[in-house]
Design a protein around this motif. Structure first.
Motif, PDB file in Angstrom:
ATOM      1  N   ASN A  40       0.294   2.842 -10.359  1.00 47.63           N
ATOM      2  CA  ASN A  40       1.141   3.890  -9.774  1.00 47.63           C
ATOM      3  C   ASN A  40       2.093   3.338  -8.697  1.00 47.63           C
ATOM      4  OD1 ASN A  40      -1.414   5.910 -10.534  1.00 47.63           O
ATOM      5  ND2 ASN A  40       0.458   6.636 -11.242  1.00 47.63           N
ATOM      6  N   HIS A  42       0.971   6.899  -4.667  1.00 53.31           N
ATOM      7  CA  HIS A  42      -0.061   6.783  -4.141  1.00 53.31           C
ATOM      8  C   HIS A  42      -0.161   7.550  -2.834  1.00 53.31           C
ATOM      9  CE1 HIS A  42      -1.830   3.965  -6.585  1.00 53.31           C
ATOM     10  NE2 HIS A  42      -1.503   2.588  -6.122  1.00 53.31           N
ATOM     11  N   ASP A  76      -3.157   8.143 -10.266  1.00 49.89           N
ATOM     12  CA  ASP A  76      -3.328   9.019  -9.370  1.00 49.89           C
ATOM     13  C   ASP A  76      -3.581  10.504  -9.815  1.00 49.89           C
ATOM     14  OD1 ASP A  76      -3.122   6.686  -7.369  1.00 49.89           O
ATOM     15  OD2 ASP A  76      -0.922   7.292  -7.198  1.00 49.89           O
ATOM     16  N   GLU A 111       4.200   3.047  -4.856  1.00 53.24           N
ATOM     17  CA  GLU A 111       3.799   3.635  -3.552  1.00 53.24           C
ATOM     18  C   GLU A 111       3.968   5.117  -3.151  1.00 53.24           C
ATOM     19  OE1 GLU A 111       6.144   1.007  -0.699  1.00 53.24           O
ATOM     20  OE2 GLU A 111       5.860  -0.241  -2.425  1.00 53.24           O
ATOM     21  N   GLU A 121      -2.959  10.113  -1.677  1.00 54.02           N
ATOM     22  CA  GLU A 121      -3.794  10.069  -0.213  1.00 54.02           C
ATOM     23  C   GLU A 121      -3.540  11.392   0.399  1.00 54.02           C
ATOM     24  OE1 GLU A 121      -3.023   7.392   3.555  1.00 54.02           O
ATOM     25  OE2 GLU A 121      -1.389   8.432   2.609  1.00 54.02           O
ATOM     26  N   LEU A 146      -4.350   2.233  -0.779  1.00 55.77           N
ATOM     27  CA  LEU A 146      -4.031   2.394  -2.364  1.00 55.77           C
ATOM     28  C   LEU A 146      -3.139   1.228  -2.711  1.00 55.77           C
ATOM     29  CD1 LEU A 146      -4.270   6.017  -2.530  1.00 55.77           C
ATOM     30  CD2 LEU A 146      -5.948   4.591  -3.066  1.00 55.77           C
ATOM     31  N   ALA A 185      -0.159  -0.246  -4.902  1.00 53.37           N
ATOM     32  CA  ALA A 185       0.605  -0.050  -5.985  1.00 53.37           C
ATOM     33  C   ALA A 185       0.886  -1.130  -6.841  1.00 53.37           C
ATOM     34  CB  ALA A 185       1.938   0.383  -5.397  1.00 53.37           C
ATOM     35  N   ASP A 241       0.860  -1.352  -0.045  1.00 57.98           N
ATOM     36  CA  ASP A 241      -0.022  -0.005   0.057  1.00 57.98           C
ATOM     37  C   ASP A 241       0.838   1.378   0.017  1.00 57.98           C
ATOM     38  OD1 ASP A 241       1.058   0.551   2.635  1.00 57.98           O
ATOM     39  OD2 ASP A 241      -1.087   0.018   3.585  1.00 57.98           O
ATOM     40  N   GLN A 242       0.174   2.323   0.103  1.00 56.47           N
ATOM     41  CA  GLN A 242       0.883   3.552  -0.031  1.00 56.47           C
ATOM     42  C   GLN A 242       1.972   4.019   1.166  1.00 56.47           C
ATOM     43  OE1 GLN A 242      -2.441   3.128   0.702  1.00 56.47           O
ATOM     44  NE2 GLN A 242      -3.332   4.914   1.832  1.00 56.47           N
TER      45      GLN A 242
END
Length: 153
Positions: free
Chosen positions: A73, A78, A41, A75, A82, A91, A93, A17-18
């Motif tokens: 996209n 993202h 994004d 991390e 975010e 989110l 990646a 994730d982000q």
């Protein structure tokens, strides 16, 4: 090309994730998951959709949904997305298209008469048993959360 259909077992996935945290579908078993795929994004339509999900996040949570967005996209991108839009959900990646390909959402698109390959904006609602209960092949970006909740009734 999307070959999955409602009633199919959702393909297992794992991604970062982000925040660099690993997220898997198996750890979400027993929860309803909104798995939404979007092209990029911080682009106009993707932002409208993400902000609709953000603005209605309490409604989605109240109805038992976990929200996960997936795009090619990375991390870092993202995390910026975010932060810029105060997005309260995960989110993932997927720059190598592993999850995107499992769900069949990479395909030919057309804009201004030009054909190209990209992520087809698609949402899968996965029930507590890991089965696809609803698919939105053309989500209503400005009312996406509302259509998800209405379809769950």
């Amino acid at each position: 090309m999307i070959t999955l259909k409602e009633g199919d077992k959702a393909p297992a996935f794992s991604g970062k994730d982000q925040n660099g945290k690993k997220v898997t579908l198996s750890e979400l078993k027993g929860k309803k998951v909104v798995l939404y795929f979007y092209p990029e994004d911080d682009t106009p339509t993707c932002t409208v959709q993400a902000c609709n999900l953000r603005d209605n996040y309490a409604l989605l949570k109240k109805n038992g949904f976990e929200v996960i967005g997936v795009s090619p996209n990375d991390e870092k991108s993202h995390k910026k997305f975010e932060t810029k839009f105060n997005l309260p959900f995960t989110l993932l990646a997927d720059p190598d298209h592993t999850i995107i390909n499992k769900y069949g959402v990479w395909g030919e698109k057309q804009m201004f008469g030009n054909k190209y390959m990209g992520v087809q904006r698609t949402t899968f609602v996965i029930n507590e048993k890991g089965v696809i209960s609803k698919m939105f092949l053309r989500p209503k970006n400005k009312q996406h959360a509302e259509e998800i909740v209405a379809a769950d009734k």
